[in-house]
Design a protein around this motif. Structure first.
Motif, PDB file in Angstrom:
ATOM      1  N   ASN A   1     -18.410  11.896  -8.757  1.00  0.00           N
ATOM      2  CA  ASN A   1     -17.801  10.864  -9.590  1.00  0.00           C
ATOM      3  C   ASN A   1     -16.606  11.401 -10.354  1.00  0.00           C
ATOM      4  OD1 ASN A   1     -18.899   8.402  -9.232  1.00  0.00           O
ATOM      5  ND2 ASN A   1     -20.590   8.715 -10.690  1.00  0.00           N
ATOM      6  N   GLY A   2     -16.797  12.587 -10.932  1.00  0.00           N
ATOM      7  CA  GLY A   2     -15.739  13.200 -11.732  1.00  0.00           C
ATOM      8  C   GLY A   2     -14.509  13.471 -10.883  1.00  0.00           C
ATOM      9  N   ARG A   3     -14.734  13.974  -9.667  1.00  0.00           N
ATOM     10  CA  ARG A   3     -13.596  14.271  -8.792  1.00  0.00           C
ATOM     11  C   ARG A   3     -12.812  13.009  -8.473  1.00  0.00           C
ATOM     12  NH1 ARG A   3     -16.573  17.148  -5.328  1.00  0.00           N
ATOM     13  NH2 ARG A   3     -16.247  15.778  -3.536  1.00  0.00           N
ATOM     14  N   ILE A   4     -13.562  11.930  -8.210  1.00  0.00           N
ATOM     15  CA  ILE A   4     -12.901  10.667  -7.871  1.00  0.00           C
ATOM     16  C   ILE A   4     -12.123  10.143  -9.087  1.00  0.00           C
ATOM     17  CG2 ILE A   4     -13.271   8.265  -7.240  1.00  0.00           C
ATOM     18  CD1 ILE A   4     -15.674   9.219  -5.595  1.00  0.00           C
ATOM     19  N   ALA A   5     -12.762  10.194 -10.251  1.00  0.00           N
ATOM     20  CA  ALA A   5     -12.115   9.683 -11.462  1.00  0.00           C
ATOM     21  C   ALA A   5     -10.812  10.419 -11.728  1.00  0.00           C
ATOM     22  CB  ALA A   5     -13.057   9.806 -12.660  1.00  0.00           C
ATOM     23  N   GLU A   6     -10.831  11.729 -11.495  1.00  0.00           N
ATOM     24  CA  GLU A   6      -9.628  12.529 -11.699  1.00  0.00           C
ATOM     25  C   GLU A   6      -8.498  12.051 -10.794  1.00  0.00           C
ATOM     26  OE1 GLU A   6      -9.618  16.909 -11.077  1.00  0.00           O
ATOM     27  OE2 GLU A   6     -11.238  16.754 -12.586  1.00  0.00           O
ATOM     28  N   GLN A   7      -8.880  11.838  -9.519  1.00  0.00           N
ATOM     29  CA  GLN A   7      -7.886  11.397  -8.541  1.00  0.00           C
ATOM     30  C   GLN A   7      -7.360   9.998  -8.894  1.00  0.00           C
ATOM     31  OE1 GLN A   7      -6.281  12.913  -6.343  1.00  0.00           O
ATOM     32  NE2 GLN A   7      -5.281  11.163  -5.361  1.00  0.00           N
ATOM     33  N   VAL A   8      -8.270   9.134  -9.333  1.00  0.00           N
ATOM     34  CA  VAL A   8      -7.854   7.779  -9.726  1.00  0.00           C
ATOM     35  C   VAL A   8      -6.831   7.875 -10.842  1.00  0.00           C
ATOM     36  CG1 VAL A   8      -8.624   5.651 -10.839  1.00  0.00           C
ATOM     37  CG2 VAL A   8      -9.999   6.660  -9.023  1.00  0.00           C
TER      38      VAL A   8
ATOM     39  N   PRO B   1     -12.557   1.445  -8.609  1.00  0.00           N
ATOM     40  CA  PRO B   1     -13.195   2.702  -8.197  1.00  0.00           C
ATOM     41  C   PRO B   1     -14.528   2.953  -8.888  1.00  0.00           C
ATOM     42  CG  PRO B   1     -10.862   3.033  -8.598  1.00  0.00           C
ATOM     43  CD  PRO B   1     -11.157   1.627  -8.983  1.00  0.00           C
ATOM     44  N   GLU B   2     -14.609   2.630 -10.198  1.00  0.00           N
ATOM     45  CA  GLU B   2     -15.886   2.843 -10.899  1.00  0.00           C
ATOM     46  C   GLU B   2     -16.984   2.035 -10.237  1.00  0.00           C
ATOM     47  OE1 GLU B   2     -12.740   1.901 -12.126  1.00  0.00           O
ATOM     48  OE2 GLU B   2     -13.430   0.893 -13.941  1.00  0.00           O
ATOM     49  N   ALA B   3     -16.642   0.775  -9.889  1.00  0.00           N
ATOM     50  CA  ALA B   3     -17.642  -0.113  -9.318  1.00  0.00           C
ATOM     51  C   ALA B   3     -18.075   0.389  -7.941  1.00  0.00           C
ATOM     52  CB  ALA B   3     -17.079  -1.533  -9.226  1.00  0.00           C
ATOM     53  N   ILE B   4     -17.114   0.839  -7.156  1.00  0.00           N
ATOM     54  CA  ILE B   4     -17.447   1.338  -5.823  1.00  0.00           C
ATOM     55  C   ILE B   4     -18.292   2.609  -5.933  1.00  0.00           C
ATOM     56  CG2 ILE B   4     -16.459   2.384  -3.741  1.00  0.00           C
ATOM     57  CD1 ILE B   4     -16.277  -0.635  -3.749  1.00  0.00           C
ATOM     58  N   ALA B   5     -17.909   3.492  -6.858  1.00  0.00           N
ATOM     59  CA  ALA B   5     -18.688   4.708  -7.058  1.00  0.00           C
ATOM     60  C   ALA B   5     -20.121   4.359  -7.443  1.00  0.00           C
ATOM     61  CB  ALA B   5     -18.042   5.569  -8.140  1.00  0.00           C
TER      62      ALA B   5
ATOM     63  N   VAL C   1       0.856  -1.184   0.000  1.00  0.00           N
ATOM     64  CA  VAL C   1       0.000   0.000   0.000  1.00  0.00           C
ATOM     65  C   VAL C   1       0.892   1.233   0.000  1.00  0.00           C
ATOM     66  CG1 VAL C   1      -1.687   1.338   1.307  1.00  0.00           C
ATOM     67  CG2 VAL C   1      -1.903  -1.145   1.177  1.00  0.00           C
ATOM     68  N   ARG C   2       0.695   2.129  -0.984  1.00  0.00           N
ATOM     69  CA  ARG C   2       1.547   3.310  -1.091  1.00  0.00           C
ATOM     70  C   ARG C   2       0.806   4.603  -0.771  1.00  0.00           C
ATOM     71  NH1 ARG C   2       6.144   2.064   0.089  1.00  0.00           N
ATOM     72  NH2 ARG C   2       7.338   0.796  -1.360  1.00  0.00           N
ATOM     73  N   LYS C   3      -0.462   4.686  -1.198  1.00  0.00           N
ATOM     74  CA  LYS C   3      -1.184   5.950  -1.050  1.00  0.00           C
ATOM     75  C   LYS C   3      -2.584   5.693  -0.530  1.00  0.00           C
ATOM     76  CE  LYS C   3       1.032   9.534  -3.216  1.00  0.00           C
ATOM     77  NZ  LYS C   3       1.997   9.220  -4.289  1.00  0.00           N
ATOM     78  N   LEU C   4      -3.039   6.615   0.321  1.00  0.00           N
ATOM     79  CA  LEU C   4      -4.438   6.606   0.733  1.00  0.00           C
ATOM     80  C   LEU C   4      -5.002   7.963   0.371  1.00  0.00           C
ATOM     81  CD1 LEU C   4      -3.982   5.040   4.289  1.00  0.00           C
ATOM     82  CD2 LEU C   4      -4.764   3.881   2.217  1.00  0.00           C
ATOM     83  N   TRP C   5      -6.266   8.001  -0.029  1.00  0.00           N
ATOM     84  CA  TRP C   5      -6.881   9.273  -0.398  1.00  0.00           C
ATOM     85  C   TRP C   5      -8.315   9.285   0.069  1.00  0.00           C
ATOM     86  CZ3 TRP C   5     -11.031  10.630  -3.605  1.00  0.00           C
ATOM     87  CH2 TRP C   5     -11.105  12.008  -3.939  1.00  0.00           C
ATOM     88  N   CYS C   6      -8.701  10.310   0.838  1.00  0.00           N
ATOM     89  CA  CYS C   6     -10.128  10.471   1.048  1.00  0.00           C
ATOM     90  C   CYS C   6     -10.506  11.939   0.975  1.00  0.00           C
ATOM     91  CB  CYS C   6     -10.613   9.821   2.339  1.00  0.00           C
ATOM     92  SG  CYS C   6      -9.574   9.986   3.769  1.00  0.00           S
ATOM     93  N   GLU C   7     -11.305  12.210  -0.010  1.00  0.00           N
ATOM     94  CA  GLU C   7     -11.873  13.546  -0.206  1.00  0.00           C
ATOM     95  C   GLU C   7     -10.840  14.631   0.065  1.00  0.00           C
ATOM     96  OE1 GLU C   7     -14.550  13.403  -1.613  1.00  0.00           O
ATOM     97  OE2 GLU C   7     -15.361  11.456  -1.045  1.00  0.00           O
ATOM     98  N   ASP C   8      -9.921  14.781  -0.866  1.00  0.00           N
ATOM     99  CA  ASP C   8      -8.990  15.913  -0.856  1.00  0.00           C
ATOM    100  C   ASP C   8      -7.794  15.769   0.069  1.00  0.00           C
ATOM    101  OD1 ASP C   8     -10.716  17.006  -2.641  1.00  0.00           O
ATOM    102  OD2 ASP C   8     -11.853  18.080  -1.086  1.00  0.00           O
ATOM    103  N   ALA C   9      -7.779  14.787   0.924  1.00  0.00           N
ATOM    104  CA  ALA C   9      -6.584  14.588   1.734  1.00  0.00           C
ATOM    105  C   ALA C   9      -5.839  13.374   1.216  1.00  0.00           C
ATOM    106  CB  ALA C   9      -6.960  14.398   3.191  1.00  0.00           C
ATOM    107  N   GLU C  10      -4.525  13.505   1.085  1.00  0.00           N
ATOM    108  CA  GLU C  10      -3.749  12.390   0.570  1.00  0.00           C
ATOM    109  C   GLU C  10      -2.676  12.018   1.564  1.00  0.00           C
ATOM    110  OE1 GLU C  10      -2.913  12.046  -3.821  1.00  0.00           O
ATOM    111  OE2 GLU C  10      -0.871  12.097  -3.040  1.00  0.00           O
ATOM    112  N   TYR C  11      -2.373  10.737   1.630  1.00  0.00           N
ATOM    113  CA  TYR C  11      -1.401  10.264   2.596  1.00  0.00           C
ATOM    114  C   TYR C  11      -0.474   9.257   1.918  1.00  0.00           C
ATOM    115  CZ  TYR C  11       0.516   8.157   6.822  1.00  0.00           C
ATOM    116  OH  TYR C  11       1.362   7.709   7.781  1.00  0.00           O
TER     117      TYR C  11
END
Ligand code: ADP
Ligand code: MG
Length: 852
Positions: free
Chosen positions: A436-443, A422-426, A322-332
């Motif tokens: 959806n668009g925001r998530i797709a961009e991040q993906v 991600p598409e399936a989860i969305a 696991v390298r990256k975690l992302w939830c709504e604008d915060a990245e780790y």
């Protein structure tokens, strides 16, 4: 449904060993070793054997008892060769069968280990997963969505559901899975109740060991040629006998001359050579960790034009982190060394990613998530060891997401954790377009770095009646997890080698397009080439697909059934396709490809059974190694055939010319046998062991319909052989003229023939090297063969009794040096032919080029 997992540690290793010794291995009695009688029967029908016996009979009639006895001795040589050949083939098949037989994942002394199915014993705890052949009769103690195909026992083709149930044997069949059946879905855990002959499979006495034995074009071609040459040879032999009889009136000797010629020309060594090359080739490959389940496929490998390979595990290491975690604008970013502080924002995301994974994970992705959870959430209340699993919704072909339903001891509601594409989860979260668009961009951003990105969601469910589908939960989107799965270190070099060799590499993956593209770039695949997704592919008709294939090297978000279409489309374009696969659903594509390649380590039994090659190390470069061996086998076969053709020209010539010109016979059965039974076989060993030519992986693949015996091979062999024949005639005539002795002349020409054979092999070992350079490359077998041939020749010449059998007289030393000189002259001629043809092959006519 699942029952709480029993925490049995399994058998102790010592106990398992004891039971294995006492109760015997978990296997069905193999077919008996072949009896001596059946071997004898086989030998008796060898043409060589029949010819030997008839010739022996004629010698008896002529009163030459000594010659008759010698032929009898050769009968034993024939038997010995046949016997060794048989044993060798059988033993290598056994070894392959062992390695490709089902393996089992067992718990022994508390640890999960993968062992060969034959080592299972009663009482072992076995873990079953989708795609496994059930290795013994097993009573389930834990199961999840387990479906089993029992058609091979019951004939019923629809899979049946199995549940861990009450332990009493009365209700058994529902909670028991049987040896030889196939897990088509789900996972399970259970205890072995019967093995080997006592299992359901053993009782009906069926054997699973069925190795593919289809023949390839080359085998068919060889069979055709052997038949043709044998018929032509026999006709020629009959003509010769007739001519002899009419010209000299001695019909018994005429028959002998005819039979001698027949012995010389019947090309029985060709099938032997082919079997030997393919068999030894398979053996060599096994030392490179590639198993050939279908031996002829080894040779077809050399013609491969397209390699369709899975991304995950074949091009990449399949060790995820696991390298990256992302939830709504915060990245780790997860650092290698572990992080001091793990921000609260991401706790829920990781918590539910872990809950959506199996506790005892098989999947490297789930393993990585679980490990990350254990490292980062160690001192928090987010790891719920006391929660029990109520149900799960597995990943399906339509929905790239899976959910697990949990019950906590202190709450009445159920907690549902989902993860997936991600598409399936969305889709499960029913988000609006902007979100959806925001998530797709991040993906896309995360995937562009080559990370595999999955989405995570959670839901709470009040009622006890769980819905049919995951869609009916009210999921809330938690965030994204990015996992790194690096490209294997040796992949870029292997792909570059393929490119140089004119072989296309096509990547197939279920992953996101951006991830696929990034990995393709890192691997050195032509990433600027086109990319196609599974849904796109599904919309194209066959014709459109075929044209699109031209520029498309990456296929992503592909489902297994698309693989089958891809194989078919490539085949329709005239390509020779190798396709890798590991899952249950890959089997049809593996079967449809020219060369189906299964992964030995992570592949399912089903995939391995459908494949003709199994890569024990799962990596791409061993596949390229296999292709290299395939090319080498084809090239070496052609060299061996040139040799076989070339030696036969002087033999046939020396059989016929004396009859026409009224000389005494030069060649007799003893001479032919010396060449055919001792020298020739060792020659095939030399050619088989010959290293690959330097630029063998720098040319285009051969066309699949390219013949072993094409005009170039025949011309080369005939030219080399005719030169030798002329030389031999000259030697014969000269030495007969000098000494007035038929015996010396015969010994001289035979000496030159045997020594020239060594030269012929030396030259044909390499068609690319000039005489004095690269053939210095060591070939152990060549040295042995040369020593053997020269040594045997010396024995025959120098031992008066044996020389008499060969009708030889020892030539004076001066003459022998002429013989050696002549053999050297012959070798120069062979080389002249080779380099002449090399020059011509350097610019082949346009029609021979493959149209691409
Ligand atoms: P690949 O061809 O790279 O092996 P897969 O067909 O195994 O890809 O997976 C395709 C997609 O399905 C993945 O990118 C991921 O989004 C999803 N997926 C695969 N395995 C799991 C899993 N165990 N849990 C959730 N999602 C998964
Ligand atoms: Mg996968």
């Amino acid at each position: 449904m699942s029952t709480p997992p029993g925490q049995a540690p399994g058998l102790a290793e010592e106990e398992a060993g004891r039971r294995l010794r006492e109760e015997g291995p978990n296997e069905l009695p193999a077919s008996r070793p072949r009896s001596l009688l059946s071997l004898l029967r086989q030998v008796v029908f060898e043409p060589m054997f029949l010819l030997l016996v008839v010739c022996g009979g004629i010698y008896m009639m002529l009163g030459d008892r000594r010659e008759a006895l010698m032929l009898l001795a050769f009968v034993f040589v024939v038997m010995g060769i046949t016997f060794v050949q048989e044993r060798r083939t059988e033993r290598s098949l056994d070894a392959l069968r062992d390695l490709s037989s089902p393996r089992a994942l067992v718990l022994r002394s508390g640890r999960a280990r993968r062992i060969p199915g034959r080592e299972l014993v009663r009482g072992d705890i076995v873990l079953l997963a989708e795609g496994d052949r059930v290795p013994a009769d097993i009573r389930l103690c834990e199961s999840s969505n387990l479906m089993v195909d029992e058609s091979m026992l019951t004939g019923e083709s629809a899979p049946v559901a199995k549940h861990a149930g009450a332990p009493e044997p009365a209700a058994a069949t529902d909670s028991e899975v049987f040896s030889g059946t196939l897990v088509t879905q789900g996972t399970g855990r259970g205890e072995v109740v019967a093995t080997g002959e006592l299992s359901a499979l053993g009782k009906i006495g069926k054997s699973l060991a069925a190795l593919g034995s289809e023949s390839t074009p080359i085998q068919a071609e060889t069979r055709r040629i052997v038949k043709f040459v044998a018929l032509a040879g026999m006709a020629l032999a009959a003509l010769l006998a007739l001519a002899y009889g009419l010209l000299r009136g001695d019909w018994l000797r005429a028959l002998l001359a005819g039979l001698t010629l027949a012995m010389a020309v019947i090309p029985e060594e060709l099938p032997v050579v082919l079997t030997l090359f393919l068999g030894l080739g398979a053996w060599r490959l096994s030392r490179e960790n590639v198993l050939a389940r279908n031996i002829p496929a080894v040779e077809l490998l050399g013609a491969t034009t397209v390699l369709c390979v899975d991304k995950t595990g074949t091009l990449t290491t399949n060790h995820m982190v696991v390298r990256k975690l992302w939830c709504e604008d915060a990245e780790y970013s997860v650092a290698d060394a572990g992080n001091a502080l793990f921000p609260e924002t991401f706790h829920g995301l990781l918590e539910y990613a872990v809950l959506a994974s199996h506790r005892r994970a098989f999947d490297p992705m789930e393993t990585a998530i679980t490990e990350a959870g254990q490292a980062l959430l160690a001192d928090t209340e987010h790891l719920h060891r006391d929660w029990t699993l109520v149900d799960d919704y597995p990943l399906s072909r339509q929905m790239l997401a899976m959910s697990r339903v949990w019950q906590s001891p202190d709450m009445s509601e159920r907690m549902i954790a989902a993860k997936g594409a991600p598409e399936a989860i969305a889709d499960l979260c029913h988000l609006d377009a902007a979100h959806n668009g925001r998530i797709a961009e991040q993906v896309a951003r995360m995937a562009a770095g080559g990370l595999r990105v999955i989405g995570v969601a959670r839901a709470v469910f009040e009622s006890h009646e769980l819905p049919e589908s995951q869609h009916d939960f009210d999921f809330r989107f938690l965030g994204l997890v990015g996992l790194e799965d690096p490209v294997r270190a040796d992949v870029p070099a292997a792909i570059a080698e393929c490119r140089a060799a004119g072989i296309r590499v096509v990547m197939i993956t279920g992953d996101h397009p951006a991830t696929a593209q990034s990995i393709a770039r890192q691997a050195g695949l032509s990433a600027n080439g086109g990319l196609m997704t599974g849904p796109e592919l599904a919309l194209l008709d066959d014709e459109a697909l075929e044209t699109r294939l031209e520029q498309t090297d990456i296929f992503c978000r592909v489902r297994p059934e698309h693989k089958l279409r891809l194989v078919r489309a490539f085949r329709a374009r005239g390509e020779v396709v190798a396709m890798t696969g590991d899952g249950v659903n890959d089997a049809p594509a593996l079967k449809a490809a020219h060369i189906g390649v299964a992964m030995g380590a992570r592949g399912t039994d089903v995939a391995r059974e459908a494949a003709s090659l199994v890569l024990l190390k799962d990596d791409f470069s061993s596949l390229v190694t296999a292709v290299r061996y395939g090319r080498r086998i084809f090239a070496n076969l052609r060299k061996a055939i040139v040799f076989v053709v070339a030696v036969h020209v002087p033999i046939v010539g020396l059989s016929i010319l004396p009859v026409i010109f009224g000389w005494p016979l030069v060649l007799m059965p003893a001479h032919i046998l010396f060449l055919q039974l001792i020298i020739d076989p060792s020659c095939s060993l030399v050619f088989e062991a010959e290293e690959q030519e330097q630029d063998a992986m720098r040319g285009k693949p051969r066309r699949p319909d390219d013949r072993l015996f094409d005009r170039a091979v025949l011309a080369r062999g005939l030219l080399q052989g005719s030169g030798l024949l002329v030389l031999l005639c000259a030697v014969y005539a000269w030495s007969r003229h000098e000494t007035l002795s038929d015996e010396i002349a015969r010994a001289m020409s035979f000496t030159v023939l045997v020594l020239s054979n060594i030269g012929l092999i030396y030259v044909n070992r390499s068609w690319d090297a000039s005489l004095w350079q690269a053939r210095r490359r060591a070939n152990r077998y060549f040295n042995w063969m040369a020593l053997l041939a020269a040594g045997l020749l010396a024995i025959v010449l120098a031992t008066p009794e044996i020389a008499r059998l060969f009708s030889f007289a020892l030539p004076p030393v001066g003459m022998l040096s002429v013989a050696i000189g002549s053999a050297l002259l012959g070798t120069l001629w062979f080389d002249a032919v080779t380099s002449q043809m090399r020059r011509r092959a350097a610019d082949p006519p346009a029609v021979h080029r493959r149209k691409r």
